[in-house]
Enzyme design. Structure first.
Site, PDB file in Angstrom:
ATOM      1  N   HIS A 103       0.823  -1.208   0.000  1.00  0.00           N
ATOM      2  CA  HIS A 103       0.000   0.000   0.000  1.00  0.00           C
ATOM      3  C   HIS A 103       0.864   1.268   0.000  1.00  0.00           C
ATOM      4  O   HIS A 103       0.478   2.307   0.527  1.00  0.00           O
ATOM      5  CB  HIS A 103      -0.966   0.017   1.190  1.00  0.00           C
ATOM      6  CG  HIS A 103      -2.058   1.023   1.080  1.00  0.00           C
ATOM      7  ND1 HIS A 103      -2.856   1.156  -0.026  1.00  0.00           N
ATOM      8  CD2 HIS A 103      -2.503   1.977   1.961  1.00  0.00           C
ATOM      9  CE1 HIS A 103      -3.732   2.116   0.161  1.00  0.00           C
ATOM     10  NE2 HIS A 103      -3.541   2.641   1.351  1.00  0.00           N
ATOM     11  N   HIS A 157      -0.200   2.707   7.598  1.00  0.00           N
ATOM     12  CA  HIS A 157      -0.248   3.292   6.265  1.00  0.00           C
ATOM     13  C   HIS A 157       1.160   3.672   5.793  1.00  0.00           C
ATOM     14  O   HIS A 157       1.898   4.333   6.534  1.00  0.00           O
ATOM     15  CB  HIS A 157      -1.115   4.556   6.282  1.00  0.00           C
ATOM     16  CG  HIS A 157      -2.418   4.395   5.583  1.00  0.00           C
ATOM     17  ND1 HIS A 157      -3.593   4.085   6.245  1.00  0.00           N
ATOM     18  CD2 HIS A 157      -2.744   4.498   4.285  1.00  0.00           C
ATOM     19  CE1 HIS A 157      -4.581   4.006   5.372  1.00  0.00           C
ATOM     20  NE2 HIS A 157      -4.088   4.251   4.176  1.00  0.00           N
ATOM     21  N   SER A 167      -1.876   5.503  10.943  1.00  0.00           N
ATOM     22  CA  SER A 167      -0.997   6.485  10.312  1.00  0.00           C
ATOM     23  C   SER A 167       0.405   6.350  10.883  1.00  0.00           C
ATOM     24  O   SER A 167       0.584   6.109  12.086  1.00  0.00           O
ATOM     25  CB  SER A 167      -1.512   7.911  10.590  1.00  0.00           C
ATOM     26  OG  SER A 167      -0.572   8.877  10.139  1.00  0.00           O
ATOM     27  N   GLU A 170      -9.302  -1.814   2.221  1.00  0.00           N
ATOM     28  CA  GLU A 170      -8.517  -1.392   3.378  1.00  0.00           C
ATOM     29  C   GLU A 170      -9.393  -1.543   4.619  1.00  0.00           C
ATOM     30  O   GLU A 170     -10.482  -0.985   4.680  1.00  0.00           O
ATOM     31  CB  GLU A 170      -8.057   0.050   3.210  1.00  0.00           C
ATOM     32  CG  GLU A 170      -7.190   0.291   1.991  1.00  0.00           C
ATOM     33  CD  GLU A 170      -6.664   1.711   1.940  1.00  0.00           C
ATOM     34  OE1 GLU A 170      -6.086   2.165   2.951  1.00  0.00           O
ATOM     35  OE2 GLU A 170      -6.846   2.367   0.898  1.00  0.00           O
ATOM     36  N   TYR A 184     -12.418   1.099   1.218  1.00  0.00           N
ATOM     37  CA  TYR A 184     -12.297   0.886   2.666  1.00  0.00           C
ATOM     38  C   TYR A 184     -13.401  -0.010   3.221  1.00  0.00           C
ATOM     39  O   TYR A 184     -14.418  -0.258   2.572  1.00  0.00           O
ATOM     40  CB  TYR A 184     -12.353   2.234   3.385  1.00  0.00           C
ATOM     41  CG  TYR A 184     -11.034   2.973   3.400  1.00  0.00           C
ATOM     42  CD1 TYR A 184     -10.316   3.148   4.585  1.00  0.00           C
ATOM     43  CD2 TYR A 184     -10.480   3.483   2.236  1.00  0.00           C
ATOM     44  CE1 TYR A 184      -9.113   3.826   4.605  1.00  0.00           C
ATOM     45  CE2 TYR A 184      -9.272   4.158   2.245  1.00  0.00           C
ATOM     46  CZ  TYR A 184      -8.592   4.329   3.432  1.00  0.00           C
ATOM     47  OH  TYR A 184      -7.399   4.982   3.447  1.00  0.00           O
TER      48      TYR A 184
END
Length: 733
Positions: free
Chosen positions: A146, A256, A306, A500, A539
């Site tokens: 990703h 991510h 994140s 995701e 998502y």
């Protein structure tokens, strides 16, 4: 019609936002097993079971200049060079006694798996002949890291093509050819060996970027977990039986790869690319590792995670953090709200933070690799299934007996807001209710397609901004038909997810698989989510997270029951994974293949030229005669367009060291600290230059060195010729 097309481009160009291990039952079962009697002490493992195993790696680096990057969907983010080559890493597992029972799990350094890419790989497997007939649709999983820093223009559907100006055959073919080569190499390396699982905690490896959404989940459920993200890296070791050397490892950890920010224009594998490179480099020549050791860093349930672990701050001079509920700043907008990585220095591309976040994953992987405690994968059975399923208005029954329905793909208003990793545009915010705060956008989106009342009702409480699942002109915009795939070896299950998956959604999905596996396993199941895989369907959140419609909820295409649908479709077909299973589910409806009719507004290379008195490869600016270790070494060459030759399995630039009177290559494009930057200097005449930059603070030692540049020029007749350039030598002290 022309006006309509312009409005389509206006909307999609600006509304696209960034596309954006186990806990619970599955993790507790794994930890219990780890702490029990079935520990592997070093290399003594009399209770382990043999499988056929193979690993392979190949280059998939596409065009590094003049093409948009995949992930942030920002028209301004066009490639200008290369920081790190991209790879496909393939891992094959087969039953020793029934070798036709096998699967291959591919990890691409790309934004996602994709329908077009998967079609290309499967077609190539057929073309390779009978030897590769065991690799067919049901047992080939095309997963990804990703990364948000790779070339785009290879997607099957129109929506993600828009910000790369369509489909590019060169970009697409680089991925397909490299993936196929990695499978071939893995197949050629097949031999008897062992599979073992270990784990380690990644220290400060991610934060939850949508904590407001996560907090909507029941408190009792949240209290069962120690963190709002999963913090465990799980490692699967491939160890050959002949000499107990490790052929490779496959890891899963949710974060991510958005360390490199949306203003970065150099191709790279982001934090997972860094981690893979570091582990492969560290184990070169190590007694425990075989030659050609392959380290795959697959994605997991990462959707709300994140790497910008310092949190989201307003870059408006206020010194304030962004609002907790909708990630806005004092002006009520999201554009100034940015996540900060551990090495944040303003909006500095995120290069140093990327390296640091990769290093943290590497550290955990190395700890797991060096662990004396492994859980052997046993049970012998290797099974898999894959089928397609159409999510358009699909009705099914929930475990409590009530009816639920999925919807054609639809994107909500908060999709256009982007995330704290890189915000979107205009006045959209996370948690956008769809009220008329932006009347222009309401009009434009209505001109594209007004959702039917059935679609509006199905998608509630999401206000539909883009009814992409029902838009088919000039070809489908987004998938309605998705891949349902599960892989199993022994007690290890791998969910190949096309979406995701948020932290809590992943936990629920994995727990459901583990619970169903109890009916036919002698061991507790170990369950991993890997993706985005096979296609890209945006998502998936929990029903509770869907209600508040932050970015992740607005990007959940198929409505609030999407998670329950995926659980239903996987769990209800796990009978195909039992040891005695000898059949496969019906393949389902085939998704559209848009490769042959995709639009493209990407121009090719017309010609390259060099100024009078110059020539391709000439050193325009030499490095200094000497540097201290830690300095940045620069040189500039007369260049040609890198798109003339992607130099797959090769390099555009290198560092050579004088060793014993011979120049020896010591760095190439795979190295994080060797950077290649290309720019045009005269558009009309085709002049260009390349800067080669070596950041010696990373991994350099004293010595005598020189820089090399390898290029390919194209004349007006279309003939491409290779050339090279070499700098003067310099000392590194």
């Amino acid at each position: 019609m022309f006006l309509r097309v312009l409005l389509v481009l206006l909307l999609t160009f600006t509304a696209l936002a960034n596309a954006g291990p186990t806990a619970g039952k599955a993790e507790s079962a794994f930890n219990a097993k780890r702490d029990g009697d079935e520990k592997v002490k070093g290399r003594q493992a009399p209770d382990r079971q043999k499988y056929l195993i193979g690993v392979g790696k190949a280059d998939i680096t596409g065009p590094v200049v003049e093409l948009g990057l995949a992930g942030y969907a920002d028209l301004a983010q066009t490639g200008t060079g290369l920081r790190q080559r991209l790879y496909s890493r393939s891992f094959i597992v087969a039953d020793v006694d029934n070798p036709e029972d096998r699967f291959v799990y591919i990890v691409l350094d790309t934004q996602s798996g994709d329908t077009a890419i998967r079609f290309g790989i499967l077609e190539a497997m057929v073309a390779l002949g009978e030897e590769y007939s065991p690799y067919r649709g049901h047992n080939v999983a095309v997963a990804s890291t990703h990364s948000h820093a790779g070339p785009a223009a290879w997607y099957n559907y129109l929506l993600p093509q828009v910000t790369s100006l369509g489909f590019d055959r060169q970009s697409y073919q680089a991925i397909v050819d490299g993936a196929v080569l990695s499978i071939k190499r893995a197949h050629e390396s097949l031999q008897e060996g062992y599979l073992d699982v270990s784990s380690a905690e990644v220290v400060d490896g991610a934060i939850n970027r949508s904590l407001w959404s996560y907090m909507q989940n029941p408190g009792a459920e949240r209290n069962r977990y120690g963190s709002a993200t999963d913090t465990t890296l799980t490692l699967l070791r491939f160890q050959r039986a002949s000499d107990n050397k490790n052929m490779g490892v496959l890891t899963w950890f949710p974060v991510h790869p958005t360390s490199l920010l949306g203003n970065n224009t150099h191709i790279a594998g982001d934090n997972k690319g860094v981690a893979a490179w570091m582990l492969e480099e560290a184990l070169k020549g190590d007694d425990s590792a075989a030659d050609g050791f392959v380290a795959g860093f697959s994605q997991a349930n990462h959707a709300d995670t994140s790497p910008n672990v310092l949190g989201a701050w307003c870059e408006d001079g206020s010194g304030q953090m962004c609002s907790f509920e909708n990630s806005t700043c004092a002006d009520g907008r999201s554009q100034s709200c940015h996540g900060r990585g551990p090495e944040f220095r303003s909006l500095d591309l995120g290069v140093k933070s990327c390296y640091e976040m990769g290093r943290r994953q590497y550290n955990a992987a190395r700890e797991a690799y060096d662990s004396l405690e492994y859980t052997p994968v046993v049970g012998g059975s290797v099974k898999s299934f894959h089928f397609y399923h159409d999510m358009s208005f699909w009705n099914f029954t929930l475990p409590d007996g009530t009816q639920a329905q999925t919807c054609p793909a639809g994107l909500g208003h908060s999709f256009a807001a982007g995330t704290t990793d890189w915000p979107g545009a205009f006045d959209f915010t996370q948690g956008d209710s769809g009220e008329a705060n932006n009347p222009l956008w309401n009009v434009v989106s209505g001109l594209l397609r007004t959702p039917s009342e059935q679609q509006k009702k199905c998608q509630e409480p999401k206000p539909v901004l883009l009814d992409v699942g029902e838009m088919t002109v000039p070809y489908p915009w987004s998938p309605n038909i998705v891949d349902i795939q599960l892989l199993r070896v022994g007690q290890l299950f791998i969910i190949a997810s096309p979406v995701e998956v948020t932290t809590m959604a992943g936990r629920r999905w994995k727990n459901a698989i583990a619970a169903e596996a109890e009916s036919f396993l002698d061991q507790d199941a170990i369950v991993m989510v890997g993706g985005p895989a096979n296609t890209y369907a945006h998502y998936m959140v929990t029903r509770e997270e869907y209600q508040v419609q932050r970015y992740e909820g607005a990007s959940t295409l198929f409505g609030q029951y999407e998670l329950e649908a995926f659980i239903n479709l996987t769990v209800s077909n796990m009978n195909y994974l039992t040891p005695e299973a000898n059949s496969l589910p019906a393949p389902g409806p085939t998704p559209p293949d848009n490769r042959g009719n995709s639009l493209s507004f990407i121009t090719g290379v017309v010609q390259d030229g060099a100024p009078i008195g110059s020539s391709f490869g000439r050193v325009v600016r030499q490095p200094a005669a000497s540097y201290s270790v830690g300095a940045v070494v620069n040189a500039t060459f007369q260049a040609a367009n890198p798109r003339n030759n992607l130099r797959l399995e090769g390099t555009y630039t290198a560092v050579e060291q004088l060793v014993g009177g011979t120049w020896t290559r010591v760095r190439d494009d795979a190295d994080w600290f060797l950077v290649f930057t290309w720019r045009r200097t005269n558009w009309l005449l085709g002049y260009s230059e390349v800067d080669v930059t070596w950041e010696t603070a990373g991994n350099a030692s004293p010595g005598t060195y020189r820089l090399k540049y390898y290029g390919d020029s194209k004349n007006l007749l279309g003939t491409v010729r290779a050339f090279e350039g070499t700098t003067n030598s310099f000392e590194l002290r």
